[in-house]
Design a protein around this motif. Structure first.
Motif, PDB file in Angstrom:
ATOM      1  N   ARG A  19      15.703  -0.194  19.378  1.00 29.41           N
ATOM      2  CA  ARG A  19      14.397   0.462  19.230  1.00 29.41           C
ATOM      3  C   ARG A  19      13.687   0.037  17.952  1.00 29.41           C
ATOM      4  O   ARG A  19      12.464   0.043  17.884  1.00 29.41           O
ATOM      5  CB  ARG A  19      14.563   1.993  19.233  1.00 29.41           C
ATOM      6  N   HIS A  20      14.462  -0.315  16.909  1.00 36.62           N
ATOM      7  CA  HIS A  20      13.875  -0.656  15.607  1.00 36.62           C
ATOM      8  C   HIS A  20      14.258  -2.088  15.253  1.00 36.62           C
ATOM      9  O   HIS A  20      15.225  -2.342  14.526  1.00 36.62           O
ATOM     10  CB  HIS A  20      14.358   0.323  14.538  1.00 36.62           C
ATOM     11  N   GLU A  21      13.476  -3.028  15.747  1.00 34.48           N
ATOM     12  CA  GLU A  21      13.731  -4.447  15.525  1.00 34.48           C
ATOM     13  C   GLU A  21      13.734  -4.796  14.041  1.00 34.48           C
ATOM     14  O   GLU A  21      14.395  -5.745  13.601  1.00 34.48           O
ATOM     15  CB  GLU A  21      12.672  -5.271  16.257  1.00 34.48           C
ATOM     16  N   VAL A  22      13.002  -4.006  13.247  1.00 34.00           N
ATOM     17  CA  VAL A  22      12.930  -4.263  11.815  1.00 34.00           C
ATOM     18  C   VAL A  22      14.315  -4.236  11.167  1.00 34.00           C
ATOM     19  O   VAL A  22      14.565  -4.940  10.178  1.00 34.00           O
ATOM     20  CB  VAL A  22      11.994  -3.228  11.135  1.00 34.00           C
ATOM     21  N   GLY A  93       5.117  -2.973  10.640  1.00 39.63           N
ATOM     22  CA  GLY A  93       4.695  -2.474  11.934  1.00 39.63           C
ATOM     23  C   GLY A  93       4.622  -0.955  11.921  1.00 39.63           C
ATOM     24  O   GLY A  93       4.003  -0.357  11.041  1.00 39.63           O
ATOM     25  N   ASP A  94       5.288  -0.309  12.875  1.00 41.05           N
ATOM     26  CA  ASP A  94       5.282   1.153  12.965  1.00 41.05           C
ATOM     27  C   ASP A  94       6.418   1.799  12.192  1.00 41.05           C
ATOM     28  O   ASP A  94       6.539   3.029  12.179  1.00 41.05           O
ATOM     29  CB  ASP A  94       5.383   1.588  14.439  1.00 41.05           C
ATOM     30  N   ASP A  95       7.274   0.998  11.555  1.00 47.32           N
ATOM     31  CA  ASP A  95       8.467   1.529  10.886  1.00 47.32           C
ATOM     32  C   ASP A  95       8.265   1.654   9.384  1.00 47.32           C
ATOM     33  O   ASP A  95       7.716   0.752   8.733  1.00 47.32           O
ATOM     34  CB  ASP A  95       9.676   0.630  11.145  1.00 47.32           C
ATOM     35  N   THR A  96       8.716   2.784   8.841  1.00 48.79           N
ATOM     36  CA  THR A  96       8.762   3.002   7.395  1.00 48.79           C
ATOM     37  C   THR A  96      10.222   2.953   6.959  1.00 48.79           C
ATOM     38  O   THR A  96      11.076   3.626   7.553  1.00 48.79           O
ATOM     39  CB  THR A  96       8.151   4.356   7.023  1.00 48.79           C
ATOM     40  N   VAL A  97      10.503   2.163   5.941  1.00 49.48           N
ATOM     41  CA  VAL A  97      11.889   1.921   5.522  1.00 49.48           C
ATOM     42  C   VAL A  97      12.012   2.144   4.024  1.00 49.48           C
ATOM     43  O   VAL A  97      11.116   1.763   3.253  1.00 49.48           O
ATOM     44  CB  VAL A  97      12.317   0.471   5.856  1.00 49.48           C
ATOM     45  N   GLU A  98      13.108   2.778   3.604  1.00 50.46           N
ATOM     46  CA  GLU A  98      13.440   2.872   2.183  1.00 50.46           C
ATOM     47  C   GLU A  98      14.780   2.196   1.977  1.00 50.46           C
ATOM     48  O   GLU A  98      15.752   2.508   2.675  1.00 50.46           O
ATOM     49  CB  GLU A  98      13.485   4.322   1.712  1.00 50.46           C
ATOM     50  N   ILE A  99      14.825   1.273   1.020  1.00 48.78           N
ATOM     51  CA  ILE A  99      16.047   0.520   0.737  1.00 48.78           C
ATOM     52  C   ILE A  99      16.490   0.865  -0.674  1.00 48.78           C
ATOM     53  O   ILE A  99      15.743   0.665  -1.641  1.00 48.78           O
ATOM     54  CB  ILE A  99      15.805  -0.999   0.858  1.00 48.78           C
ATOM     55  N   THR A 100      17.705   1.381  -0.800  1.00 52.15           N
ATOM     56  CA  THR A 100      18.213   1.855  -2.084  1.00 52.15           C
ATOM     57  C   THR A 100      19.479   1.103  -2.452  1.00 52.15           C
ATOM     58  O   THR A 100      20.394   0.950  -1.637  1.00 52.15           O
ATOM     59  CB  THR A 100      18.507   3.363  -2.028  1.00 52.15           C
TER      60      THR A 100
END
Length: 481
Positions: A19-22, A93-100
């Motif tokens: 669902r989340h190709e990102v 795109g439509d995805d919001t991501v946080e990388i820690t």
């Protein structure tokens, strides 16, 4: 509960990555650069529970500057407001991501902010998570599932445990004690005995956490699917004494209308019943979202009773003006928790007005009284309807039915007057400019006084028309002079 074994885990993870190709794209970018990357925490938990996944939280061996370099130019937007804590955010795109970056957090004994140290391994990073059900990860891009602390079995039975000793975990971040109550409210989980014991023993430790962080957890708890269970945990462990002391104070008081239970139990029941009526706030065929304002007002509506309790000579107990006192107490508490003025005003208005309906009796209010009821409630009228109806917790079915019929009648009259007079936007028949013209005066205090006089006349008699209002205004002005 959807979690049932390794096969289900694989299927859920595979569907999430599809669902989340990102996630795959990010995993490949980080892998090519020699860095580890994994989906961690809440998104993994929610996918396994069959819940919707929105925000995507990732952990990596890369340092913040390396993360920023890898995603800049590829992501649609990048922000670094969390850099101090090792977090880079992005939108693709439509995805919001946080990388820690892998890290370990700890609080100094007197600090309100955690000190952050970067780590080197995923397993060590997971060990600092609040609960085992949140210490789950999926390595990217391959999709390898990581459960180093038994989170899957805990998820399957709805149990809250900490990856390390509960006291150590809560000492590292005392807000986790609030999160325990929040997960009880949101997910219906049951905390383990050692978690409850640690919360009880370490309740004072919560005092170093900022009011804003505590407020955020409290809002999420109150808006959960099972808020009463979470609130009971706060009270039983002593955390409520630090966060919402007005709530445990209610346990000592007996409600004069409901002698079978104290005001504490009554308030929790009113909260549950208000939730059942939240559908009134949604549009036709729309799901009813959790409404913090009406829920918190239901919880706080009787907090003024302990301060206003009086024992009469005949043995009865009274709580005169507990609505007004309760509204002031609620405002003070909400200010301490740094709620916005708008939310605070809305909740406090409902608390102050929650008894107003009981003056309606069997329907003998005049039209002017109905107009004032609507006017005073303002844009909180529908919430006031919910709170007033929810406040009926009597076990006497005949009395409950009578109260419901009476309120039905009040709502009918409101609807009829609203259709005829547009009650929600009641104004005097003359505006400020017309008032000055009729009286031959300029701007000043007298215009405000005249406006309020005409508003009272509008409330009392309904629409007057400009000519009649002008005549009344001249008579009032002459008498005043």
């Amino acid at each position: 509960m959807p979690v049932s074994g390794p096969e289900a885990t694989v299927l859920d993870v595979s569907a999430l990555l599809t669902r989340h190709e990102v996630l795959r794209e990010l995993g490949e970018r980080f892998e090519a650069a020699g860095h580890e990357l994994a989906l961690v925490g809440g998104p993994v938990r929610d996918a396994l529970l069959g819940r919707a996944v929105s925000d995507l939280d990732l952990a990596t061996s890369a340092r913040p500057e390396q993360v920023e370099s890898l995603v800049s130019g590829w992501a649609d937007a990048v922000w670094d407001v969390g850099r101090e804590f090792g977090t880079i955010g992005l939108r693709k795109g439509d995805d919001t991501v946080e990388i820690t970056t892998y890290r370990t957090d700890a609080y100094d004994q007197d600090s309100r902010k955690p000190t952050v140290a970067f780590g080197d391994t995923l397993e060590a990073d997971l060990s600092r998570r609040d609960f085992t059900v949140n210490a789950l990860a999926v390595r990217l891009p391959g999709g390898e599932f990581v459960d180093a602390f038994g989170g899957i079995p805990d998820l399957a039975v709805g149990r809250l445990r900490t990856p390390v000793g509960a006291e150590q975990s809560f000492d590292d971040d005392p807000l986790r004690m609030m999160r325990a109550a929040r997960f009880v409210a949101q997910l219906g989980f049951t905390p383990s005995d050692d978690v409850v014991a640690a919360m009880t023993a370490m309740a004072d430790r919560l005092e170093i956490v900022s009011a804003e962080r505590v407020r955020e957890e409290l809002v999420k708890l109150v808006c959960g699917a099972h808020p009463v269970a979470g609130l009971r945990l706060l009270v039983e462990t002593g955390l409520a004494e630090r966060v919402l002391p007005e709530l445990p104070a209610l346990r000592l008081e007996r409600d004069e209308h409901h002698r079978h239970k104290d005001v504490y139990e009554h308030s929790l029941t009113v909260l549950e019943q208000s939730i059942d009526l939240e559908h009134r706030l949604a549009g036709d065929d729309q799901p009813a979202p959790a409404d913090f304002v009406v829920r918190f007002a239901a919880l706080m509506h009787d907090v003024g009773k302990p301060r206003t309790r009086r024992f009469e000579d005949d043995g009865t107990v009274t709580f005169h003006h507990h609505d007004v006192v309760g509204a002031k107490m609620t405002r003070k508490r909400m200010r301490a928790l740094r709620f916005s003025n708008d939310v605070t005003d809305a909740v406090c208005l409902l608390v102050e007005l929650h008894l107003r309906f009981h003056g309606y009796g069997t329907g003998q209010w005049t039209d002017s009284a109905v107009r004032r009821y609507v006017r005073d409630a303002g844009d909180q009228l529908e919430r006031l309807h919910i709170l007033t109806r929810a406040d009926c917790t009597t076990r006497n079915k005949r009395k409950a039915a009578r109260l419901q019929r009476t309120y039905d009648d009040l709502e009918r009259r409101i609807a009829e007057l609203s259709e005829a007079e547009e009650l929600a936007s009641i104004r005097p028949d003359l505006d400020g400019n017309r008032i000055m013209e009729v009286l031959g005066i300029g701007p000043g205090r007298e215009v405000g006084e005249a406006y309020r006089f005409l508003l009272d006349q509008r409330m009392e008699h309904g629409p007057l028309g400009e000519d009649a209002a002008a005549d009344l205004l001249r008579t009032w002005w002459a008498a005043r002079s």
